[in-house]
Structure formats: structure tokens, C-alpha cells
Design a protein around this motif. Structure first.
Motif, PDB file in Angstrom:
ATOM      1  N   ASP A 133     -23.299 -19.873 -39.376  1.00 16.63           N
ATOM      2  CA  ASP A 133     -22.429 -18.891 -38.718  1.00 16.63           C
ATOM      3  C   ASP A 133     -23.103 -17.532 -38.570  1.00 16.63           C
ATOM      4  OD1 ASP A 133     -20.392 -20.697 -38.493  1.00 16.63           O
ATOM      5  OD2 ASP A 133     -19.584 -20.238 -40.472  1.00 16.63           O
ATOM      6  N   ASN A 134     -24.331 -17.463 -38.918  1.00 21.81           N
ATOM      7  CA  ASN A 134     -25.041 -16.192 -38.830  1.00 21.81           C
ATOM      8  C   ASN A 134     -24.940 -15.639 -37.416  1.00 21.81           C
ATOM      9  OD1 ASN A 134     -26.926 -14.130 -38.697  1.00 21.81           O
ATOM     10  ND2 ASN A 134     -28.173 -15.084 -40.296  1.00 21.81           N
ATOM     11  N   THR A 135     -24.407 -14.423 -37.310  1.00 22.92           N
ATOM     12  CA  THR A 135     -24.151 -13.867 -35.984  1.00 22.92           C
ATOM     13  C   THR A 135     -25.407 -13.258 -35.387  1.00 22.92           C
ATOM     14  OG1 THR A 135     -23.477 -11.844 -37.062  1.00 22.92           O
ATOM     15  CG2 THR A 135     -21.715 -13.369 -36.399  1.00 22.92           C
ATOM     16  N   GLN A 136     -26.523 -13.382 -36.103  1.00 25.26           N
ATOM     17  CA  GLN A 136     -27.741 -12.775 -35.554  1.00 25.26           C
ATOM     18  C   GLN A 136     -28.473 -13.680 -34.569  1.00 25.26           C
ATOM     19  OE1 GLN A 136     -29.710 -11.389 -39.244  1.00 25.26           O
ATOM     20  NE2 GLN A 136     -29.320  -9.367 -38.362  1.00 25.26           N
ATOM     21  N   TRP A 137     -27.995 -14.891 -34.390  1.00 25.51           N
ATOM     22  CA  TRP A 137     -28.605 -15.764 -33.384  1.00 25.51           C
ATOM     23  C   TRP A 137     -28.355 -15.176 -31.997  1.00 25.51           C
ATOM     24  CZ3 TRP A 137     -31.543 -20.160 -33.886  1.00 25.51           C
ATOM     25  CH2 TRP A 137     -31.598 -20.733 -35.171  1.00 25.51           C
ATOM     26  N   LYS A 138     -29.345 -15.265 -31.152  1.00 27.47           N
ATOM     27  CA  LYS A 138     -29.226 -14.762 -29.786  1.00 27.47           C
ATOM     28  C   LYS A 138     -29.728 -15.816 -28.804  1.00 27.47           C
ATOM     29  CE  LYS A 138     -28.134 -10.280 -30.366  1.00 27.47           C
ATOM     30  NZ  LYS A 138     -27.175 -10.528 -31.460  1.00 27.47           N
ATOM     31  N   MET A 139     -29.103 -15.839 -27.649  1.00 24.33           N
ATOM     32  CA  MET A 139     -29.622 -16.691 -26.569  1.00 24.33           C
ATOM     33  C   MET A 139     -30.645 -15.845 -25.819  1.00 24.33           C
ATOM     34  SD  MET A 139     -29.105 -19.604 -24.569  1.00 24.33           S
ATOM     35  CE  MET A 139     -27.412 -20.131 -24.639  1.00 24.33           C
ATOM     36  N   MET A 140     -31.822 -16.391 -25.646  1.00 21.25           N
ATOM     37  CA  MET A 140     -32.890 -15.650 -24.974  1.00 21.25           C
ATOM     38  C   MET A 140     -33.210 -16.280 -23.623  1.00 21.25           C
ATOM     39  SD  MET A 140     -33.588 -13.267 -27.123  1.00 21.25           S
ATOM     40  CE  MET A 140     -35.088 -12.630 -26.376  1.00 21.25           C
ATOM     41  N   ARG A 141     -33.822 -15.480 -22.795  1.00 20.33           N
ATOM     42  CA  ARG A 141     -34.151 -15.975 -21.458  1.00 20.33           C
ATOM     43  C   ARG A 141     -35.490 -15.406 -20.998  1.00 20.33           C
ATOM     44  NH1 ARG A 141     -30.790 -14.842 -15.904  1.00 20.33           N
ATOM     45  NH2 ARG A 141     -30.691 -12.725 -16.699  1.00 20.33           N
ATOM     46  N   TRP A 185     -38.071 -20.579  -6.175  1.00 18.56           N
ATOM     47  CA  TRP A 185     -39.321 -20.700  -6.927  1.00 18.56           C
ATOM     48  C   TRP A 185     -39.271 -20.056  -8.297  1.00 18.56           C
ATOM     49  CZ3 TRP A 185     -40.567 -19.447  -1.596  1.00 18.56           C
ATOM     50  CH2 TRP A 185     -41.027 -20.554  -0.878  1.00 18.56           C
ATOM     51  N   SER A 186     -38.141 -19.446  -8.652  1.00 15.94           N
ATOM     52  CA  SER A 186     -38.163 -18.834  -9.978  1.00 15.94           C
ATOM     53  C   SER A 186     -37.738 -19.860 -11.018  1.00 15.94           C
ATOM     54  CB  SER A 186     -37.284 -17.586 -10.025  1.00 15.94           C
ATOM     55  OG  SER A 186     -35.932 -17.920 -10.001  1.00 15.94           O
ATOM     56  N   ASP A 187     -38.366 -19.809 -12.162  1.00 16.01           N
ATOM     57  CA  ASP A 187     -37.995 -20.647 -13.300  1.00 16.01           C
ATOM     58  C   ASP A 187     -37.350 -19.738 -14.331  1.00 16.01           C
ATOM     59  OD1 ASP A 187     -39.408 -22.717 -12.167  1.00 16.01           O
ATOM     60  OD2 ASP A 187     -41.153 -22.474 -13.479  1.00 16.01           O
ATOM     61  N   GLN A 188     -36.323 -20.245 -14.978  1.00 15.23           N
ATOM     62  CA  GLN A 188     -35.749 -19.516 -16.099  1.00 15.23           C
ATOM     63  C   GLN A 188     -35.801 -20.445 -17.298  1.00 15.23           C
ATOM     64  OE1 GLN A 188     -32.152 -17.166 -15.511  1.00 15.23           O
ATOM     65  NE2 GLN A 188     -32.004 -17.932 -13.413  1.00 15.23           N
ATOM     66  N   LEU A 189     -36.263 -19.906 -18.426  1.00 15.05           N
ATOM     67  CA  LEU A 189     -36.279 -20.694 -19.654  1.00 15.05           C
ATOM     68  C   LEU A 189     -35.242 -20.109 -20.600  1.00 15.05           C
ATOM     69  CD1 LEU A 189     -40.116 -21.048 -20.338  1.00 15.05           C
ATOM     70  CD2 LEU A 189     -38.620 -22.616 -19.121  1.00 15.05           C
ATOM     71  N   PHE A 190     -34.521 -20.975 -21.282  1.00 20.54           N
ATOM     72  CA  PHE A 190     -33.483 -20.543 -22.222  1.00 20.54           C
ATOM     73  C   PHE A 190     -33.739 -21.147 -23.589  1.00 20.54           C
ATOM     74  CE2 PHE A 190     -31.668 -20.441 -18.032  1.00 20.54           C
ATOM     75  CZ  PHE A 190     -30.913 -19.284 -18.024  1.00 20.54           C
ATOM     76  N   TRP A 191     -33.458 -20.360 -24.611  1.00 18.25           N
ATOM     77  CA  TRP A 191     -33.509 -20.889 -25.978  1.00 18.25           C
ATOM     78  C   TRP A 191     -32.712 -19.941 -26.862  1.00 18.25           C
ATOM     79  CZ3 TRP A 191     -37.285 -18.102 -23.624  1.00 18.25           C
ATOM     80  CH2 TRP A 191     -37.785 -16.975 -24.275  1.00 18.25           C
ATOM     81  N   CYS A 192     -32.383 -20.383 -28.082  1.00 16.89           N
ATOM     82  CA  CYS A 192     -31.696 -19.519 -29.030  1.00 16.89           C
ATOM     83  C   CYS A 192     -32.654 -19.219 -30.161  1.00 16.89           C
ATOM     84  CB  CYS A 192     -30.448 -20.208 -29.570  1.00 16.89           C
ATOM     85  SG  CYS A 192     -29.210 -20.394 -28.285  1.00 16.89           S
ATOM     86  N   GLU A 193     -32.552 -18.032 -30.724  1.00 16.42           N
ATOM     87  CA  GLU A 193     -33.439 -17.672 -31.834  1.00 16.42           C
ATOM     88  C   GLU A 193     -32.734 -16.717 -32.773  1.00 16.42           C
ATOM     89  OE1 GLU A 193     -36.788 -15.730 -29.852  1.00 16.42           O
ATOM     90  OE2 GLU A 193     -35.857 -13.768 -30.154  1.00 16.42           O
ATOM     91  N   ASN A 194     -33.206 -16.647 -33.996  1.00 12.16           N
ATOM     92  CA  ASN A 194     -32.680 -15.655 -34.938  1.00 12.16           C
ATOM     93  C   ASN A 194     -33.829 -14.751 -35.381  1.00 12.16           C
ATOM     94  OD1 ASN A 194     -34.099 -16.938 -36.967  1.00 12.16           O
ATOM     95  ND2 ASN A 194     -32.314 -17.928 -37.881  1.00 12.16           N
ATOM     96  N   PRO A 195     -33.495 -13.634 -36.027  1.00 13.65           N
ATOM     97  CA  PRO A 195     -34.560 -12.679 -36.371  1.00 13.65           C
ATOM     98  C   PRO A 195     -35.581 -13.259 -37.341  1.00 13.65           C
ATOM     99  CG  PRO A 195     -32.390 -11.659 -36.570  1.00 13.65           C
ATOM    100  CD  PRO A 195     -32.159 -13.124 -36.389  1.00 13.65           C
ATOM    101  N   ALA A 196     -35.221 -14.343 -38.039  1.00 17.56           N
ATOM    102  CA  ALA A 196     -36.171 -14.949 -38.970  1.00 17.56           C
ATOM    103  C   ALA A 196     -37.211 -15.785 -38.227  1.00 17.56           C
ATOM    104  CB  ALA A 196     -35.424 -15.820 -39.974  1.00 17.56           C
ATOM    105  N   GLY A 197     -37.056 -15.886 -36.914  1.00 17.87           N
ATOM    106  CA  GLY A 197     -38.054 -16.615 -36.135  1.00 17.87           C
ATOM    107  C   GLY A 197     -37.698 -18.078 -35.908  1.00 17.87           C
ATOM    108  N   GLU A 198     -36.490 -18.491 -36.336  1.00 16.69           N
ATOM    109  CA  GLU A 198     -36.065 -19.873 -36.072  1.00 16.69           C
ATOM    110  C   GLU A 198     -35.624 -19.975 -34.622  1.00 16.69           C
ATOM    111  OE1 GLU A 198     -33.901 -22.538 -38.969  1.00 16.69           O
ATOM    112  OE2 GLU A 198     -33.170 -20.537 -39.472  1.00 16.69           O
ATOM    113  N   ARG A 199     -35.872 -21.141 -34.014  1.00 17.79           N
ATOM    114  CA  ARG A 199     -35.515 -21.303 -32.607  1.00 17.79           C
ATOM    115  C   ARG A 199     -34.961 -22.688 -32.325  1.00 17.79           C
ATOM    116  NH1 ARG A 199     -40.986 -20.766 -29.609  1.00 17.79           N
ATOM    117  NH2 ARG A 199     -41.050 -22.798 -30.624  1.00 17.79           N
TER     118      ARG A 199
END
Ligand code: NAG
Ligand code: NAG
Ligand code: NAG
Ligand code: NAG
Ligand code: NAG
Length: 350
Positions: free
Chosen positions: A183-191, A222-236
Motif C-alpha cells: 500500500d505504499n503510496t510512493q509508487w508512481k506510474m512513469m512514462r 510514430w511516437s512510442d510511449q512506455l509505461f511502468w510503475c516504480e517506487n523511490p527504492a528503485g523497484e519497478r
């Protein structure tokens, strides 16, 4: 056709298409992409396109080695040769996202050819091929590419995309969602948008329990978008690649791996270039690994109880000979009863 003319053509096409598209679809999204592209309307004395290749691929495992090539093509051939070409790297690790110049070389010399590897997670990030800015009246089209090094077993996963598509038409809305391990709220969706070369938080993220979602529009052709989630500890989490297609046909196909035994439906989708209207249910041909394999009057086929043998590249074509790009279908083994037994054996022997 030579490489040079493809590059030149591409610039013109991109510009033309944007103007066209904005007239049709209200232009409500004033992305920096558009602002940037209006630059091409200025009176530049030359336009230099950088060309960037990563071989064999951008999606790596620890220990892989790749070759990054960076060259230029200039429309008029004057200034492109006098400027320096830079290969830069923006690190991926949160908190360390600074740009570093890896190679600087006169563009007229041989192309930059940079061997990267054997890679570790440390090498991830956005690699860009840039001009050095020494000729302000020369427009340089930078090129960016994300290099991703896969994690062994990420605890978070991108597991929902609102459409069964990884190819979108210009300006369509879609939602991507991650399942988080805590439940750590520090996870972010990145792009990452390859056109801009940036690494940013996905705008307007919505968090609900262990689910984090983000709704965005597809980019420019032609644009690509990459998505992933990560937390400040570097987990993805894993990474999801969404592309915007310039053709008016796309294939609805599960974007994320499906389980063995599931029925999978593939649908051919068309967008009317003038009205923007999306339609299904038209006569279509479906290709698997480059060969016409099915024909359906309603533009829809179902692969029943899929197995590993159904994995492959799929595309569709309408009777006007417009066709979609290829999309890869991944089939995963079921992690259930029979599989569990095998795993128990492995654990016992370990
Ligand atoms: C570009 O050049 C044309 C013709 O020389 C001129 O009319 C126009 O004002 C120039 N535009 C800009 C933005 O400098
Ligand atoms: C990259 O550049 C090297 C050296 O110029 C060349 O041998 C190689 O074929 C190039 N690779 C690609 C994919 O263009
Ligand atoms: C995303 O997928 C497209 C189409 O399969 C591919 O051409 C592109 O290289 C991928 N994106 C990135 C960032 O590599
Ligand atoms: C995507 O495809 C899967 C498998 O074919 C199906 O179960 C699911 O309902 C589809 N999702 C959407 C949003 O169409
Ligand atoms: C697009 O829509 C217009 C208006 O409904 C129609 O006249 C035209 O034939 C459509 N084009 C295609 C390629 O379907």
C-alpha cells in the motif's frame, strides 16, 4: 530508395500529418510535441535529422551487449557536416536523472557507433542522438531511445490496458494500470515518450488500494510511449510499449500475455481519416507471421484454447488493402494445479 531520402521524407510527412490531424480533431491537446514541431515552420537554413539504431533490441537482460549507432542526414547537406553530433544518456535511476555526454564527434566523420555492454541495470535510461546547438538556424531533429534492462521477478505489474491494443490512432484515450505489491503510496506510474525523450510521471494518476492507474491520450504518429510503475527504492514493474500508428487500421489483440487455454479474439479496427469514426465489422484478412491465415466478413476471429503455438506476429488488412502493423501475442503457461506440482518438485529438489 536510399536511407537519406527516407529520412527527408519522414520529416516532411510528420509535419504535414500534424497539421492535417489538428484540423480534423479539435487540437485540444497542446502537447509540447506540437509546439516543438511548429519550429519547422520557421525559416531554417537546413534541417538535420538524426538517425538512431539500437541492435539487436532495446529490451535487454543483464549481460546483453548492444550497438548504438547515431548518424545524421541533412536536407541541404551544408551545416549537418559542420556540427558536432552528441550521443547522450539520461540515467534511469530515480534521483540520478542527469544527462551525460557519452560521445561527441563531428557529424561529417563516420557515424557514432557505441558498444554498450555487457549491461547491468545501471546502464538503463534514455539514449539520445543530438546536434550540439552550434548552428541556431539549423533545425535538428533529435532521436531518443529507451534502453530497458528487465528485472528477474518484478513485484509490481502492469496488468491492465483499457483496450486490447498496443497500437492507437492519433489522439485516442486509454488507461494503463499497475497492481502494486504493497500500500505504499510512493509508487508512481512513469512514462517515456520517445519523441520528447523525457522520463516523467504519468499525469493525473489515480490510486485505489493496490492499484495505480493513469489515463492518457495516444501521441503523434510514430511516437512510442512506455509505461511502468516504480517506487523511490528503485523497484519497478514490467514495461508496456504503446505506439501511435500513422495507418488507419489497427488490430485489437491482447497486449499483455494471455494464459494457455483461454479463447482470444482478434478484431480489425478502422478509423476514418476524415471523420475520425472508429469502425469494426468489415471484411478483413488476418495474417500470422506474415502469411494470410484467416478471412472473415465481420473482421473478427477467435483463437480457441490458445497454446504456445499461437504465439506470433499478427496483423489485419481490409479490402482497400490498408493494413495494420504487426502485434506480438504472448501465451503464458497456467500457474495452477498441474504447474504447482512441478514447482513443488523443484522446491523439494532445491
Ligand atoms: C520566412 O521567409 C519568408 C520569405 O523570405 C518571409 O516572408 C517570412 O516572413 C519569413 N518568416 C520568418 C518566421 O522569418
Ligand atoms: C553501426 O555502425 C557500424 C560501424 O559503422 C556498422 O558496422 C553497423 O552495421 C551499424 N549497425 C547498424 C544497425 O546500422
Ligand atoms: C515499441 O513497439 C514498436 C512496435 O512493435 C517498436 O517498433 C518499438 O521499437 C517499440 N518501442 C521502443 C521504445 O522500442
Ligand atoms: C481483451 O481480450 C481478452 C481475451 O481475448 C478478453 O477477455 C478481454 O475482455 C478483452 N478486453 C477488452 C477491454 O476488450
Ligand atoms: C469516411 O466517412 C465519410 C463520411 O461518412 C465517408 O463518406 C467515407 O467514405 C469514409 N471513408 C472511409 C475510407 O471509410
Amino acid at each position: 530508395m536510399t536511407l537519406a531520402s527516407v529520412c527527408g521524407l519522414l520529416l516532411l510527412c510528420v509535419h504535414f500529418y500534424f497539421v492535417d490531424a489538428d484540423n480534423i480533431f479539435d487540437g485540444s491537446s497542446s502537447h509540447s510535441v506540437q509546439r516543438r514541431d511548429t519550429n519547422t515552420k520557421r525559416n531554417y537554413t537546413d534541417v538535420v535529422a538524426t538517425r538512431f539504431t539500437v541492435s539487436p533490441t532495446w529490451y535487454l537482460n543483464v549481460g546483453d551487449t548492444i550497438v548504438i549507432n547515431c548518424t545524421t542526414h541533412s536536407d541541404k547537406g551544408n551545416y549537418g557536416d559542420k556540427m558536432d553530433l552528441l550521443l547522450t544518456w539520461t540515467k534511469m535511476s530515480p534521483g540520478e536523472r542527469t544527462k551525460k555526454v557519452l560521445v561527441r564527434q563531428r557529424a561529417s566523420e563516420s557515424p557514432i557507433s557505441y558498444v554498450l555492454g555487457p549491461v547491468t541495470h545501471e546502464h538503463q535510461g534514455v539514449y539520445s542522438c543530438n546536434g550540439d546547438g552550434s548552428f541556431p538556424d539549423v533545425y535538428v531533429r533529435d532521436w531518443h531511445q529507451m534502453i530497458w534492462v528487465a528485472d528477474a521477478s518484478p513485484r509490481a505489474s502492469i496488468d491492465v490496458i483499457s483496450h486490447n491494443r498496443s497500437q492507437f490512432f492519433h489522439n485516442e484515450m486509454f488507461t494503463v494500470s499497475c497492481q502494486l505489491p504493497d500500500d505504499n503510496t510512493q509508487w508512481k506510474m512513469m512514462r517515456h515518450i520517445n519523441w520528447l525523450g523525457d522520463l516523467t510521471e504519468c499525469p493525473n494518476q489515480v490510486s485505489s488500494g493496490r492499484r495505480l492507474s493513469c489515463t492518457v491520450r495516444s501521441g503523434h504518429p510514430w511516437s512510442d510511449q512506455l509505461f511502468w510503475c516504480e517506487n523511490p527504492a528503485g523497484e519497478r514493474s514490467n514495461v508496456l510499449n504503446v505506439t501511435t500508428t500513422v495507418v488507419m487500421i489497427a488490430l485489437d489483440i491482447p497486449r499483455l500475455p494471455v494464459l494457455e487455454g483461454e479463447d482470444v479474439t482478434l478484431r480489425c479496427v478502422h478509423r476514418n481519416r476524415t471523420t475520425g469514426e472508429i469502425s469494426y465489422n468489415f471484411e478483413a484478412f488476418f495474417y500470422k507471421n506474415g502469411r494470410v491465415t484467416w478471412h472473415d466478413y465481420n473482421g473478427l476471429i477467435t483463437l480457441e484454447a490458445v497454446t504456445k503455438a499461437d504465439e506470433g506476429l499478427y496483423r489485419c488488412k481490409n479490402t482497400m488493402r490498408e493494413q495494420s502493423h504487426d502485434s506480438w501475442l504472448t501465451v503464458k503457461a497456467r500457474p495452477e494445479a498441474d504447474q504447482k506440482e512441478k514447482k513443488d518438485d523443484v522446491i523439494k529438489t532445491a
